[in-house]
Design an enzyme around this catalytic site. Structure first.
Site, short mmCIF file in Angstrom:
data_model
loop_
_atom_site.label_atom_id
_atom_site.label_comp_id
_atom_site.label_asym_id
_atom_site.label_seq_id
_atom_site.Cartn_x
_atom_site.Cartn_y
_atom_site.Cartn_z
N GLY A 1 -1.69 -10.44 -3.91
CA GLY A 1 -0.39 -9.79 -3.69
C GLY A 1 -0.32 -8.37 -4.21
O GLY A 1 0.76 -7.82 -4.41
N ALA B 1 -9.31 -2.79 -4.74
CA ALA B 1 -9.68 -3.70 -3.64
C ALA B 1 -10.18 -4.97 -4.30
O ALA B 1 -10.99 -4.90 -5.24
CB ALA B 1 -10.75 -3.06 -2.77
N GLY B 2 -9.69 -6.12 -3.86
CA GLY B 2 -10.12 -7.38 -4.47
C GLY B 2 -9.77 -7.41 -5.95
O GLY B 2 -8.72 -6.93 -6.36
N ASP C 1 -3.92 -0.94 3.77
CA ASP C 1 -2.90 -1.18 2.76
C ASP C 1 -1.94 0.00 2.68
O ASP C 1 -0.76 -0.16 2.40
CB ASP C 1 -3.56 -1.44 1.40
CG ASP C 1 -4.15 -2.85 1.32
OD1 ASP C 1 -4.07 -3.58 2.33
OD2 ASP C 1 -4.67 -3.21 0.25
N THR D 1 -0.82 -5.55 -2.73
CA THR D 1 -0.16 -4.58 -1.85
C THR D 1 1.36 -4.72 -1.91
O THR D 1 2.09 -3.73 -2.00
CB THR D 1 -0.69 -4.73 -0.41
OG1 THR D 1 -2.09 -4.46 -0.43
CG2 THR D 1 -0.01 -3.79 0.55
N LYS E 1 -4.75 4.35 -2.16
CA LYS E 1 -5.74 3.26 -2.05
C LYS E 1 -7.09 3.95 -1.90
O LYS E 1 -7.45 4.41 -0.81
CB LYS E 1 -5.42 2.41 -0.81
CG LYS E 1 -6.45 1.35 -0.47
CD LYS E 1 -6.11 -0.01 -1.03
CE LYS E 1 -7.13 -1.06 -0.60
NZ LYS E 1 -6.83 -2.38 -1.18
N LEU F 1 9.02 -13.34 -1.05
CA LEU F 1 10.15 -12.59 -0.52
C LEU F 1 10.32 -12.92 0.96
O LEU F 1 9.36 -12.82 1.73
CB LEU F 1 9.91 -11.09 -0.70
CG LEU F 1 9.64 -10.65 -2.15
CD1 LEU F 1 9.25 -9.17 -2.20
CD2 LEU F 1 10.85 -10.92 -3.04
N PRO G 1 9.08 -13.67 -6.78
CA PRO G 1 8.91 -14.86 -5.93
C PRO G 1 8.45 -14.47 -4.53
O PRO G 1 8.30 -13.27 -4.22
CB PRO G 1 10.33 -15.43 -5.87
CG PRO G 1 11.21 -14.23 -6.01
CD PRO G 1 10.48 -13.26 -6.90
N GLU H 1 -4.00 1.40 -5.86
CA GLU H 1 -4.35 0.00 -5.60
C GLU H 1 -5.85 -0.16 -5.44
O GLU H 1 -6.47 0.51 -4.62
CB GLU H 1 -3.63 -0.52 -4.34
CG GLU H 1 -3.98 -1.99 -4.08
CD GLU H 1 -3.35 -2.60 -2.85
OE1 GLU H 1 -2.37 -2.05 -2.30
OE2 GLU H 1 -3.85 -3.68 -2.42
#
Ligand SMILES: Nc1ncnc2c1ncn2[C@@H]1O[C@H](COP(=O)(O)OP(=O)(O)OP(=O)(O)O)[C@@H](O)[C@H]1O
Ligand SMILES: [Mg+2]
Length: 208
Positions: A18, A107-108, A47, A20, A36, A191, A189, A105
């Site tokens: 999660g 990767a993995g 992304d 992204t 990214k 969305l 949670p 962000e």
């Protein structure tokens, strides 16, 4: 709740944890730029495009990737197929006004290879940004998250905190905070509304 750093690196316990969606929330919360640095599978996955759609922020908030790799594979393998070698020295934070908030962000997860020598963890320590770990909320997350925190600390990275993603499971968040000696910054949670307005509402509700 701890305060969010204005510039941070978002990693996850795994691919699809999660990062992204949480990066989109953090980009809104900080009114930040998003970057990214390494994107695999560019013919189908972006992304940057997803965070743009999720946040509704203008194009100028989105910085170009340093590496855009064709195959949807681990960066080291995707780069080899494209005939390029990922060079950590070539991955430098984009020039932004001083102190402009920035969400980066990965990767993995941490142990994803970038070439035959370096892992995502090496890029994180080179960039030197505080790290937010995105963790699944459900069964299995305590182990994955504590291992991720241990690896970050062993490498000397600054851990800003953990964000739990998925159906709330407060006992897992408590165990991670306790054993990981880390703030759980947010519990997000699933969305139902992933529109920019839905994300703005979720940001106000769940991100400190
Ligand atoms: N809180 C959430 N609510 C609704 N959908 C979510 C949520 N978190 C993740 N998803 C969905 O789950 C999928 C995986 O999430 P996401 O793309 O954010 O993972 P990731 O960690 O960024 O993956 P990658 O390693 O490919 O970058 C996406 O389809 C995303 O929309
Ligand atoms: Mg992602």
């Amino acid at each position: 709740m701890s305060e969010l750093p204005k510039r941070l690196f978002v990693t996850g316990t795994d691919t699809d944890a999660g990062k992204t969606v949480i990066s989109a929330l953090l980009t809104l919360a900080l009114d930040a730029h998003y970057w990214k640095p390494i994107q695999s599978g560019v013919n189908t996955d972006s992304d940057t495009r997803d965070v743009r759609a999720l946040t509704g922020l203008p194009q100028e908030r989105f910085l170009p990737e340093a590496y855009r790799l064709t195959e949807p594979l681990s960066p080291h393998e995707a780069a080899a197929i494209d005939g390029v070698r990922i060079d950590l020295n070539a991955i430098t934070p984009p020039a932004l006004p001083q102190d402009a908030p920035l969400v980066v962000e990965g990767a993995g997860g941490l142990m994803v290879p970038l070439n035959d020598k370096a892992l995502m963890l090496d890029l994180i320590t080179r960039l030197g940004l505080p790290v937010v770990v995105v963790a699944r909320s459900g069964l299995g997350t305590i182990n994955h998250t504590l291992l991720t925190l241990a690896a970050l600390r062993a490498a000397g990275a600054e851990v800003a905190g953990v964000i739990m993603n998925g159906p709330p499971h407060p006992a897992n968040a408590d165990a991670i905070a306790h054993f990981g000696r880390v703030p759980v910054l947010a519990q997000v949670p699933m969305l139902g509304d992933l529109s920019p307005q839905g994300l703005k509402n979720a940001c106000a509700r769940y991100i400190p």
